[in-house]
Design an enzyme around this catalytic site. Structure first.
Site, PDB file in Angstrom:
ATOM      1  N   ARG A  26      42.199  40.772  45.414  1.00  0.00           N
ATOM      2  CA  ARG A  26      41.493  41.218  43.995  1.00  0.00           C
ATOM      3  C   ARG A  26      42.588  42.035  43.650  1.00  0.00           C
ATOM      4  O   ARG A  26      43.372  42.738  42.806  1.00  0.00           O
ATOM      5  CB  ARG A  26      41.681  42.747  45.558  1.00  0.00           C
ATOM      6  CG  ARG A  26      39.764  43.892  44.021  1.00  0.00           C
ATOM      7  CD  ARG A  26      40.027  45.234  44.934  1.00  0.00           C
ATOM      8  NE  ARG A  26      39.350  45.018  46.457  1.00  0.00           N
ATOM      9  CZ  ARG A  26      38.753  45.731  47.425  1.00  0.00           C
ATOM     10  NH1 ARG A  26      40.551  47.149  47.243  1.00  0.00           N
ATOM     11  NH2 ARG A  26      37.968  45.145  48.363  1.00  0.00           N
ATOM     12  N   ARG A  56      41.984  47.414  38.529  1.00  0.00           N
ATOM     13  CA  ARG A  56      42.352  48.790  38.132  1.00  0.00           C
ATOM     14  C   ARG A  56      43.234  48.917  38.063  1.00  0.00           C
ATOM     15  O   ARG A  56      43.962  49.880  37.473  1.00  0.00           O
ATOM     16  CB  ARG A  56      41.091  49.681  38.271  1.00  0.00           C
ATOM     17  CG  ARG A  56      39.616  49.480  37.310  1.00  0.00           C
ATOM     18  CD  ARG A  56      38.769  50.416  38.419  1.00  0.00           C
ATOM     19  NE  ARG A  56      38.725  50.910  39.827  1.00  0.00           N
ATOM     20  CZ  ARG A  56      38.066  51.028  40.479  1.00  0.00           C
ATOM     21  NH1 ARG A  56      37.483  52.655  40.265  1.00  0.00           N
ATOM     22  NH2 ARG A  56      37.354  51.065  41.841  1.00  0.00           N
ATOM     23  N   ASP A  99      32.235  39.084  42.297  1.00  0.00           N
ATOM     24  CA  ASP A  99      31.675  39.592  43.100  1.00  0.00           C
ATOM     25  C   ASP A  99      30.885  39.072  44.095  1.00  0.00           C
ATOM     26  O   ASP A  99      29.908  38.142  44.153  1.00  0.00           O
ATOM     27  CB  ASP A  99      30.485  41.004  42.610  1.00  0.00           C
ATOM     28  CG  ASP A  99      30.816  41.695  43.453  1.00  0.00           C
ATOM     29  OD1 ASP A  99      31.706  42.965  44.023  1.00  0.00           O
ATOM     30  OD2 ASP A  99      29.794  41.726  44.694  1.00  0.00           O
ATOM     31  N   ARG A 145      37.336  46.363  31.516  1.00  0.00           N
ATOM     32  CA  ARG A 145      35.818  47.123  31.842  1.00  0.00           C
ATOM     33  C   ARG A 145      35.503  48.059  31.276  1.00  0.00           C
ATOM     34  O   ARG A 145      34.126  48.334  31.081  1.00  0.00           O
ATOM     35  CB  ARG A 145      36.548  48.083  33.398  1.00  0.00           C
ATOM     36  CG  ARG A 145      36.115  48.923  34.387  1.00  0.00           C
ATOM     37  CD  ARG A 145      34.711  48.083  35.051  1.00  0.00           C
ATOM     38  NE  ARG A 145      33.720  48.601  35.351  1.00  0.00           N
ATOM     39  CZ  ARG A 145      33.681  48.974  36.650  1.00  0.00           C
ATOM     40  NH1 ARG A 145      34.861  48.607  37.486  1.00  0.00           N
ATOM     41  NH2 ARG A 145      33.145  50.062  37.205  1.00  0.00           N
ATOM     42  N   TYR A 188      25.558  43.999  54.300  1.00  0.00           N
ATOM     43  CA  TYR A 188      25.347  44.968  53.282  1.00  0.00           C
ATOM     44  C   TYR A 188      23.581  45.557  53.313  1.00  0.00           C
ATOM     45  O   TYR A 188      22.704  46.008  52.750  1.00  0.00           O
ATOM     46  CB  TYR A 188      25.614  44.270  51.566  1.00  0.00           C
ATOM     47  CG  TYR A 188      26.744  44.839  51.234  1.00  0.00           C
ATOM     48  CD1 TYR A 188      27.727  46.255  50.925  1.00  0.00           C
ATOM     49  CD2 TYR A 188      27.964  44.336  51.777  1.00  0.00           C
ATOM     50  CE1 TYR A 188      28.640  46.409  51.019  1.00  0.00           C
ATOM     51  CE2 TYR A 188      29.369  43.817  51.059  1.00  0.00           C
ATOM     52  CZ  TYR A 188      29.340  45.511  50.797  1.00  0.00           C
ATOM     53  OH  TYR A 188      30.932  45.659  50.554  1.00  0.00           O
TER      54      TYR A 188
END
Length: 348
Positions: free
Chosen positions: A27, A31, A77, A40, A153
């Site tokens: 990652r 952010r 992703d 973003r 998921y």
């Protein structure tokens, strides 16, 4: 394909002589970077972001340009292939991914369609764009979620602390659950092969939620489809190394290291010396630093880095990384300091 100018990562994976330990971070485009936040904002929602080739290429290359890492992992992703396979989801602020129609019965598994890589063509364009933008400066890493993590998921419907719905489904319907895992594995073979053909130098399989399983359940459910993916990929692309990451590996390392991967990426809940004793020199090892260390002072960060490097000693075969991904509220300067310190302290 043209080899990357800095091939330190690839040499370490092959246990060839290296001048220092290669470093990249899971990652690593995120952010915590102001530049990422601007991208973003331009993209709007997260799904629009990773489907936008131009913006995704810009995000992917930020860690090399700003941190000096030794590899770039494409901005995407793990859930990306599921939408064209018939399972729609959306990203909700503060919740993460939410599946609109999760699997509730064995019959729902039949909704899963085989992946047509044309439906994720933008992922291949991102890989090509990264290689072009960086002029092959460093290796490019492609990736996918492991079948168990994706299935968790799809049944749970969202992220969870315990994945109790997914595990209950697995226990009550073991044959159907294995059928789901097998169908996912077949499509993920195509997905990773497509990424390799698009220019990925290596690929990583993320089994982020397999750590919720007991060793016996890991061996029965999570491991076989990963083995299938790796075995088939090695038949199709024998020259491409495969990285296998499982979070929460301490209870089943002995099983994990039979998957056939070239690199085993581990979290911080197991001693790196133990992993080395069991996996090396047959395989390389990646990771092991607790990401939370980055909230501490630079002195502590340096101390933890030196300690970890010392556990591996001067052998090749270790890729420095975190045991999980960087967090949004981490300080950019500390992340940069980590990369610089690994480079400095790992010189052979």
């Amino acid at each position: 394909m043209i080899k990357p100018k800095n091939d330190l990562l690839l040499r370490a994976i092959k246990k060839e002589p290296i001048e220092r330990t290669p470093v990249w971070l899971m990652r690593q485009a995120g952010r915590y970077m102001p530049e990422y936040r601007e991208l973003r904002k331009t993209a709007g929602d997260f799904k629009s972001f990773y489907k936008n080739v131009e913006l995704s290429v810009k995000a992917s290359v930020l860690p090399y340009k700003l941190l000096g890492v030794d590899a770039t992992i494409i901005f995407s992703d793990i859930l990306t292939p599921l939408e064209p396979m018939g399972f729609n989801f959306e990203f909700r602020e503060g919740e993460g991914p939410v599946f609109l129609e999760p699997i509730k019965s064995p019959e729902d598994i039949n909704k899963l369609r085989p992946l047509n890589v044309e439906d994720v063509k933008y992922v291949g364009e991102i890989i090509k764009g990264v290689n072009e933008e960086l002029d092959r400066a460093i290796p490019t890493i492609g990736f996918c979620g492991a079948p168990f993590t994706l299935a968790a998921y799809m049944i749970e419907g969202r992220t969870s602390r315990d994945f109790k719905k997914a595990k209950a489904f697995m226990y009550d319907n073991p044959r159907d659950f294995k059928k789901l895992l097998d169908k996912l594995a077949d499509s993920l073979i195509d997905y990773l092969s497509f990424q390799i053909e698009s220019g990925a130098d290596t690929v990583q399989i993320f089994d982020s939620w397999a750590g919720h399983l007991s060793p016996d359940d890991y061996k029965e459910f999570a491991l076989p489809p990963v083995k299938k993916i790796i075995k088939k990929l090695k038949e199709i692309h024998p020259e491409i190394p495969i990285i296998h990451f499982t979070k929460g590996v301490a209870g089943f390392l002995d099983y994990m290291i039979t998957s056939g991967a070239d690199v085993y990426s581990v979290d911080w809940m197991i001693d790196l010396k133990v992993v080395k004793e069991k996996a090396f020199p047959k395989s390389a090892v990646q990771g092991n630093l607790d990401p939370i260390v980055l909230y501490a002072s630079k002195d502590v960060i340096r101390e933890k880095i030196i300690n970890l490097l010392g556990k591996w000693e001067k052998d090749s075969g270790h890729v420095f990384n975190l045991g999980h991904g960087l967090m949004p509220d981490m300080e950019f300067e500390k992340v940069k300091y980590l990369v610089e310190t690994v480079k400095k302290e790992s010189v052979r």
